[in-house]
Design a protein around this motif. Structure first.
Motif, PDB file in Angstrom:
ATOM      1  N   ASP A 111     -15.320 -16.473  -6.139  1.00 32.70           N
ATOM      2  CA  ASP A 111     -15.279 -15.017  -6.306  1.00 32.70           C
ATOM      3  C   ASP A 111     -14.813 -14.719  -7.723  1.00 32.70           C
ATOM      4  N   ILE A 112     -15.535 -13.828  -8.380  1.00 35.58           N
ATOM      5  CA  ILE A 112     -15.108 -13.314  -9.682  1.00 35.58           C
ATOM      6  C   ILE A 112     -15.162 -11.791  -9.576  1.00 35.58           C
ATOM      7  N   VAL A 113     -13.997 -11.177  -9.711  1.00 33.86           N
ATOM      8  CA  VAL A 113     -13.905  -9.723  -9.622  1.00 33.86           C
ATOM      9  C   VAL A 113     -13.431  -9.183 -10.966  1.00 33.86           C
ATOM     10  N   ASP A 114     -14.248  -8.346 -11.579  1.00 34.92           N
ATOM     11  CA  ASP A 114     -13.837  -7.598 -12.760  1.00 34.92           C
ATOM     12  C   ASP A 114     -13.511  -6.190 -12.297  1.00 34.92           C
ATOM     13  N   TYR A 115     -12.328  -5.706 -12.652  1.00 38.88           N
ATOM     14  CA  TYR A 115     -11.908  -4.401 -12.154  1.00 38.88           C
ATOM     15  C   TYR A 115     -11.055  -3.678 -13.185  1.00 38.88           C
ATOM     16  N   LYS A 116     -11.035  -2.380 -13.042  1.00 39.04           N
ATOM     17  CA  LYS A 116     -10.215  -1.507 -13.878  1.00 39.04           C
ATOM     18  C   LYS A 116      -9.450  -0.575 -12.956  1.00 39.04           C
ATOM     19  N   VAL A 117      -8.164  -0.433 -13.206  1.00 38.44           N
ATOM     20  CA  VAL A 117      -7.343   0.452 -12.385  1.00 38.44           C
ATOM     21  C   VAL A 117      -7.466   1.887 -12.905  1.00 38.44           C
ATOM     22  N   PRO A 118      -7.284   2.861 -12.023  1.00 38.70           N
ATOM     23  CA  PRO A 118      -7.342   4.262 -12.452  1.00 38.70           C
ATOM     24  C   PRO A 118      -6.041   4.682 -13.145  1.00 38.70           C
ATOM     25  N   MET A 119      -5.998   5.874 -13.598  1.00 40.52           N
ATOM     26  CA  MET A 119      -4.819   6.535 -14.170  1.00 40.52           C
ATOM     27  C   MET A 119      -4.392   5.980 -15.521  1.00 40.52           C
ATOM     28  N   GLY A 120      -5.332   5.404 -16.274  1.00 44.95           N
ATOM     29  CA  GLY A 120      -5.062   5.014 -17.654  1.00 44.95           C
ATOM     30  C   GLY A 120      -3.828   4.157 -17.838  1.00 44.95           C
ATOM     31  N   PHE A 121      -2.964   4.577 -18.748  1.00 47.87           N
ATOM     32  CA  PHE A 121      -1.764   3.827 -19.096  1.00 47.87           C
ATOM     33  C   PHE A 121      -0.849   3.639 -17.885  1.00 47.87           C
ATOM     34  N   LEU A 122      -0.709   4.670 -17.055  1.00 45.58           N
ATOM     35  CA  LEU A 122       0.137   4.554 -15.855  1.00 45.58           C
ATOM     36  C   LEU A 122      -0.405   3.492 -14.907  1.00 45.58           C
ATOM     37  N   GLY A 123      -1.729   3.457 -14.741  1.00 48.90           N
ATOM     38  CA  GLY A 123      -2.354   2.426 -13.910  1.00 48.90           C
ATOM     39  C   GLY A 123      -2.102   1.030 -14.465  1.00 48.90           C
ATOM     40  N   GLN A 124      -2.176   0.908 -15.782  1.00 47.09           N
ATOM     41  CA  GLN A 124      -1.914  -0.387 -16.413  1.00 47.09           C
ATOM     42  C   GLN A 124      -0.461  -0.812 -16.214  1.00 47.09           C
ATOM     43  N   LEU A 125       0.454   0.149 -16.248  1.00 45.58           N
ATOM     44  CA  LEU A 125       1.860  -0.170 -15.982  1.00 45.58           C
ATOM     45  C   LEU A 125       2.064  -0.647 -14.543  1.00 45.58           C
ATOM     46  N   ALA A 126       1.337  -0.034 -13.608  1.00 46.45           N
ATOM     47  CA  ALA A 126       1.471  -0.383 -12.184  1.00 46.45           C
ATOM     48  C   ALA A 126       0.754  -1.691 -11.841  1.00 46.45           C
ATOM     49  N   HIS A 127      -0.198  -2.096 -12.660  1.00 50.58           N
ATOM     50  CA  HIS A 127      -1.013  -3.269 -12.333  1.00 50.58           C
ATOM     51  C   HIS A 127      -0.197  -4.520 -12.001  1.00 50.58           C
ATOM     52  N   PRO A 128       0.746  -4.958 -12.846  1.00 46.51           N
ATOM     53  CA  PRO A 128       1.444  -6.219 -12.539  1.00 46.51           C
ATOM     54  C   PRO A 128       2.411  -6.128 -11.363  1.00 46.51           C
ATOM     55  N   PHE A 129       2.809  -4.915 -10.969  1.00 44.63           N
ATOM     56  CA  PHE A 129       3.797  -4.755  -9.902  1.00 44.63           C
ATOM     57  C   PHE A 129       3.188  -4.337  -8.567  1.00 44.63           C
ATOM     58  N   LEU A 130       2.011  -3.704  -8.616  1.00 47.07           N
ATOM     59  CA  LEU A 130       1.415  -3.166  -7.396  1.00 47.07           C
ATOM     60  C   LEU A 130       0.002  -3.712  -7.156  1.00 47.07           C
ATOM     61  N   VAL A 131      -0.886  -3.520  -8.114  1.00 46.08           N
ATOM     62  CA  VAL A 131      -2.305  -3.834  -7.898  1.00 46.08           C
ATOM     63  C   VAL A 131      -2.549  -5.335  -7.844  1.00 46.08           C
ATOM     64  N   LYS A 132      -2.134  -6.067  -8.865  1.00 47.42           N
ATOM     65  CA  LYS A 132      -2.394  -7.507  -8.904  1.00 47.42           C
ATOM     66  C   LYS A 132      -1.754  -8.239  -7.727  1.00 47.42           C
ATOM     67  N   PRO A 133      -0.481  -7.983  -7.414  1.00 45.65           N
ATOM     68  CA  PRO A 133       0.098  -8.671  -6.252  1.00 45.65           C
ATOM     69  C   PRO A 133      -0.651  -8.357  -4.947  1.00 45.65           C
ATOM     70  N   LYS A 134      -1.119  -7.113  -4.791  1.00 48.55           N
ATOM     71  CA  LYS A 134      -1.849  -6.739  -3.577  1.00 48.55           C
ATOM     72  C   LYS A 134      -3.187  -7.485  -3.512  1.00 48.55           C
ATOM     73  N   LEU A 135      -3.917  -7.538  -4.622  1.00 43.56           N
ATOM     74  CA  LEU A 135      -5.181  -8.279  -4.648  1.00 43.56           C
ATOM     75  C   LEU A 135      -4.948  -9.771  -4.399  1.00 43.56           C
ATOM     76  N   ASP A 136      -3.929 -10.339  -5.017  1.00 45.16           N
ATOM     77  CA  ASP A 136      -3.610 -11.752  -4.786  1.00 45.16           C
ATOM     78  C   ASP A 136      -3.306 -11.995  -3.307  1.00 45.16           C
ATOM     79  N   GLU A 137      -2.572 -11.096  -2.698  1.00 44.02           N
ATOM     80  CA  GLU A 137      -2.232 -11.205  -1.279  1.00 44.02           C
ATOM     81  C   GLU A 137      -3.480 -11.148  -0.403  1.00 44.02           C
ATOM     82  N   ILE A 138      -4.391 -10.251  -0.707  1.00 43.68           N
ATOM     83  CA  ILE A 138      -5.630 -10.105   0.075  1.00 43.68           C
ATOM     84  C   ILE A 138      -6.488 -11.358  -0.057  1.00 43.68           C
ATOM     85  N   PHE A 139      -6.636 -11.878  -1.272  1.00 47.38           N
ATOM     86  CA  PHE A 139      -7.466 -13.070  -1.456  1.00 47.38           C
ATOM     87  C   PHE A 139      -6.796 -14.313  -0.878  1.00 47.38           C
TER      88      PHE A 139
END
Length: 154
Positions: A111-139
């Protein structure tokens, strides 16, 4: 605009045909998605996968907030790969490539997933604490579920 990539590989002791039949059937997504995500297919999974297929889901990824997710199957090469792209949903970009190749003793799924989080800079700030861990958990859940269903090649 930061685009992230998730990359996962897994080897299972099954035939190409069995791997393809399972992975290319949208109904099996529920099987390999954690129960807490409340994954429910609304429409579009009533026939074999084909380019242009639109599939609508409801997911509950965070804090019990239900989210509609609409994907399009954009590319399909039988027994080799398919690509799904989000048309509407929680990401600004979601492009998910699924590859299957025959190896000694079974198949390797990639699986190769290319993705962009919403909310610009705020989304990028949330990525390492919320989005990436959640995606890692799902996979990781998917990896364990596929081992449970089909076994594993070490």
């Amino acid at each position: 605009m930061k685009i992230y990539t998730l990359h996962a590989k897994q080897r299972v002791p099954i035939t190409m045909q069995k791997a393809w039949d399972f992975l290319s059937n949208p109904k099996n997504l529920k099987t390999i998605t954690p129960d807490y995500m409340g994954f429910e297919i609304l429409s579009g999974a009533d026939r074999a996968m084909y380019p242009g297929q639109i599939i609508q889901y409801i997911v509950t990824p965070v804090l019990g907030i239900k989210t509609k997710w609409v994907t399009e199957i954009t590319h399909v090469k039988d027994l080799e790969y398919f690509v799904d792209e989000q048309r509407f949903g929680p990401y600004s970009l979601w492009h998910h490539k699924h590859f299957i190749k025959e190896i000694e003793g079974g198949v390797e799924m990639e699986d190769i997933v290319d993705y962009k989080v919403p909310m610009g800079f705020l989304g990028q700030l949330a990525h390492p604490f919320l989005v990436k861990p959640k995606l890692d958990e799902i996979f990781e859940y998917r990896r364990k579920k596929l081992i449970e269903l089909f076994g594993e090649i070490l």
